[in-house]
Design a protein around this motif. Sequence first.
Motif, PDB file in Angstrom:
ATOM      1  N   LYS A 103       0.854  -1.189   0.000  1.00 16.89           N
ATOM      2  CA  LYS A 103       0.000   0.000   0.000  1.00 16.89           C
ATOM      3  C   LYS A 103       0.890   1.238   0.000  1.00 16.89           C
ATOM      4  O   LYS A 103       1.081   1.888   1.025  1.00 16.89           O
ATOM      5  CB  LYS A 103      -0.927   0.010   1.226  1.00 16.89           C
ATOM      6  N   PRO A 104       1.464   1.594  -1.169  1.00 13.83           N
ATOM      7  CA  PRO A 104       2.400   2.710  -1.208  1.00 13.83           C
ATOM      8  C   PRO A 104       1.781   4.040  -0.783  1.00 13.83           C
ATOM      9  O   PRO A 104       2.472   4.901  -0.245  1.00 13.83           O
ATOM     10  CB  PRO A 104       2.870   2.755  -2.666  1.00 13.83           C
ATOM     11  N   ARG A 105       0.505   4.226  -0.973  1.00 18.22           N
ATOM     12  CA  ARG A 105      -0.127   5.487  -0.586  1.00 18.22           C
ATOM     13  C   ARG A 105      -0.212   5.660   0.927  1.00 18.22           C
ATOM     14  O   ARG A 105      -0.358   6.772   1.412  1.00 18.22           O
ATOM     15  CB  ARG A 105      -1.536   5.583  -1.169  1.00 18.22           C
ATOM     16  N   LEU A 106      -0.143   4.569   1.682  1.00 19.87           N
ATOM     17  CA  LEU A 106      -0.216   4.667   3.136  1.00 19.87           C
ATOM     18  C   LEU A 106       1.136   4.989   3.760  1.00 19.87           C
ATOM     19  O   LEU A 106       1.198   5.485   4.872  1.00 19.87           O
ATOM     20  CB  LEU A 106      -0.750   3.362   3.742  1.00 19.87           C
ATOM     21  N   GLY A 107       2.208   4.694   3.056  1.00 21.52           N
ATOM     22  CA  GLY A 107       3.539   4.920   3.602  1.00 21.52           C
ATOM     23  C   GLY A 107       4.226   6.102   2.938  1.00 21.52           C
ATOM     24  O   GLY A 107       3.581   6.977   2.363  1.00 21.52           O
ATOM     25  N   ASN A 108       5.546   6.099   3.040  1.00 15.35           N
ATOM     26  CA  ASN A 108       6.368   7.106   2.375  1.00 15.35           C
ATOM     27  C   ASN A 108       7.701   6.454   2.027  1.00 15.35           C
ATOM     28  O   ASN A 108       7.812   5.231   2.048  1.00 15.35           O
ATOM     29  CB  ASN A 108       6.518   8.365   3.253  1.00 15.35           C
ATOM     30  N   SER A 109       8.719   7.255   1.743  1.00 12.35           N
ATOM     31  CA  SER A 109      10.005   6.677   1.342  1.00 12.35           C
ATOM     32  C   SER A 109      10.680   5.895   2.466  1.00 12.35           C
ATOM     33  O   SER A 109      11.491   5.016   2.201  1.00 12.35           O
ATOM     34  CB  SER A 109      10.944   7.770   0.832  1.00 12.35           C
ATOM     35  N   GLN A 110      10.332   6.183   3.717  1.00  9.11           N
ATOM     36  CA  GLN A 110      10.957   5.492   4.845  1.00  9.11           C
ATOM     37  C   GLN A 110      10.070   4.422   5.459  1.00  9.11           C
ATOM     38  O   GLN A 110      10.559   3.563   6.187  1.00  9.11           O
ATOM     39  CB  GLN A 110      11.321   6.495   5.942  1.00  9.11           C
ATOM     40  N   VAL A 111       8.777   4.463   5.208  1.00 11.77           N
ATOM     41  CA  VAL A 111       7.842   3.510   5.808  1.00 11.77           C
ATOM     42  C   VAL A 111       7.056   2.820   4.694  1.00 11.77           C
ATOM     43  O   VAL A 111       6.262   3.459   4.003  1.00 11.77           O
ATOM     44  CB  VAL A 111       6.879   4.202   6.795  1.00 11.77           C
ATOM     45  N   LYS A 112       7.311   1.535   4.523  1.00  9.17           N
ATOM     46  CA  LYS A 112       6.622   0.725   3.508  1.00  9.17           C
ATOM     47  C   LYS A 112       5.553  -0.110   4.211  1.00  9.17           C
ATOM     48  O   LYS A 112       5.828  -0.745   5.230  1.00  9.17           O
ATOM     49  CB  LYS A 112       7.596  -0.205   2.790  1.00  9.17           C
ATOM     50  N   VAL A 113       4.356  -0.122   3.652  1.00  6.96           N
ATOM     51  CA  VAL A 113       3.200  -0.758   4.292  1.00  6.96           C
ATOM     52  C   VAL A 113       2.670  -1.890   3.421  1.00  6.96           C
ATOM     53  O   VAL A 113       2.477  -1.709   2.216  1.00  6.96           O
ATOM     54  CB  VAL A 113       2.074   0.274   4.529  1.00  6.96           C
ATOM     55  N   SER A 114       2.423  -3.049   4.043  1.00  8.99           N
ATOM     56  CA  SER A 114       1.822  -4.193   3.355  1.00  8.99           C
ATOM     57  C   SER A 114       0.759  -4.827   4.238  1.00  8.99           C
ATOM     58  O   SER A 114       0.853  -4.783   5.466  1.00  8.99           O
ATOM     59  CB  SER A 114       2.875  -5.268   3.055  1.00  8.99           C
ATOM     60  N   PHE A 115      -0.232  -5.423   3.580  1.00  6.00           N
ATOM     61  CA  PHE A 115      -1.265  -6.202   4.255  1.00  6.00           C
ATOM     62  C   PHE A 115      -1.242  -7.613   3.692  1.00  6.00           C
ATOM     63  O   PHE A 115      -1.056  -7.804   2.489  1.00  6.00           O
ATOM     64  CB  PHE A 115      -2.650  -5.589   4.028  1.00  6.00           C
ATOM     65  N   ALA A 116      -1.423  -8.592   4.558  1.00 12.05           N
ATOM     66  CA  ALA A 116      -1.459  -9.991   4.122  1.00 12.05           C
ATOM     67  C   ALA A 116      -2.730 -10.249   3.328  1.00 12.05           C
ATOM     68  O   ALA A 116      -3.791  -9.714   3.638  1.00 12.05           O
ATOM     69  CB  ALA A 116      -1.402 -10.922   5.334  1.00 12.05           C
ATOM     70  N   HIS A 117      -2.617 -11.065   2.296  1.00  8.85           N
ATOM     71  CA  HIS A 117      -3.787 -11.514   1.537  1.00  8.85           C
ATOM     72  C   HIS A 117      -4.597 -12.475   2.400  1.00  8.85           C
ATOM     73  O   HIS A 117      -4.103 -13.005   3.404  1.00  8.85           O
ATOM     74  CB  HIS A 117      -3.342 -12.219   0.252  1.00  8.85           C
ATOM     75  N   SER A 118      -5.793 -12.762   1.990  1.00 12.67           N
ATOM     76  CA  SER A 118      -6.679 -13.619   2.784  1.00 12.67           C
ATOM     77  C   SER A 118      -6.154 -15.041   2.958  1.00 12.67           C
ATOM     78  O   SER A 118      -6.505 -15.716   3.912  1.00 12.67           O
ATOM     79  CB  SER A 118      -8.072 -13.653   2.169  1.00 12.67           C
TER      80      SER A 118
END
Length: 159
Positions: free
Chosen positions: A57-72
């Motif tokens: 989810k690149p829109r939730l983070g920035n250059s220093q904070v990368k955000v991911s969610f697990a798939h179902s």
Amino acid sequence: MHYLIDGHNLIGKMPEIGLDHPAKELRLIERLMQFCSRRQRDSCAIVFDRGLPGGRKPRLGNSQVKVSFAHSATNADRLIMARIRKESDPGAMTVVSDDWEVRDAALQHRMRVISATDFARLLSAPAPSTTADEKDPNPTLSPQEKAYWLAEFGVEDDE
């Protein structure tokens, strides 16, 4: 330092956010952005269990904070362990989790490990003063700073 973080595990150790808060992930992401902005060489990759559709989810983070969610079909622990196995520079990574399987995988790959409780304390530590004008020649600690450092060094307050 690069931190690989089990998001919901960390939120569970942060009573000021709490697992039942409807915007818990966003509140933690915001705290991590503040943390990384104070420590300009640090970055975080945070993985959450299901919540939003899975993936980065690149829109939730920035250059220093990368955000991911697990798939179902998976969970954050599995995604973190997969990243641990693929990491080409394990000495540059610190894994933040209380899950023993995740911690063991990180240690086997010679990564540093920090508990979610300890990292929550680190996030809550007061920001250092940044200007020379603000520096007191006889500095004192606030009660919150004192409590943080006593806990950090495992010392009981004798006052």
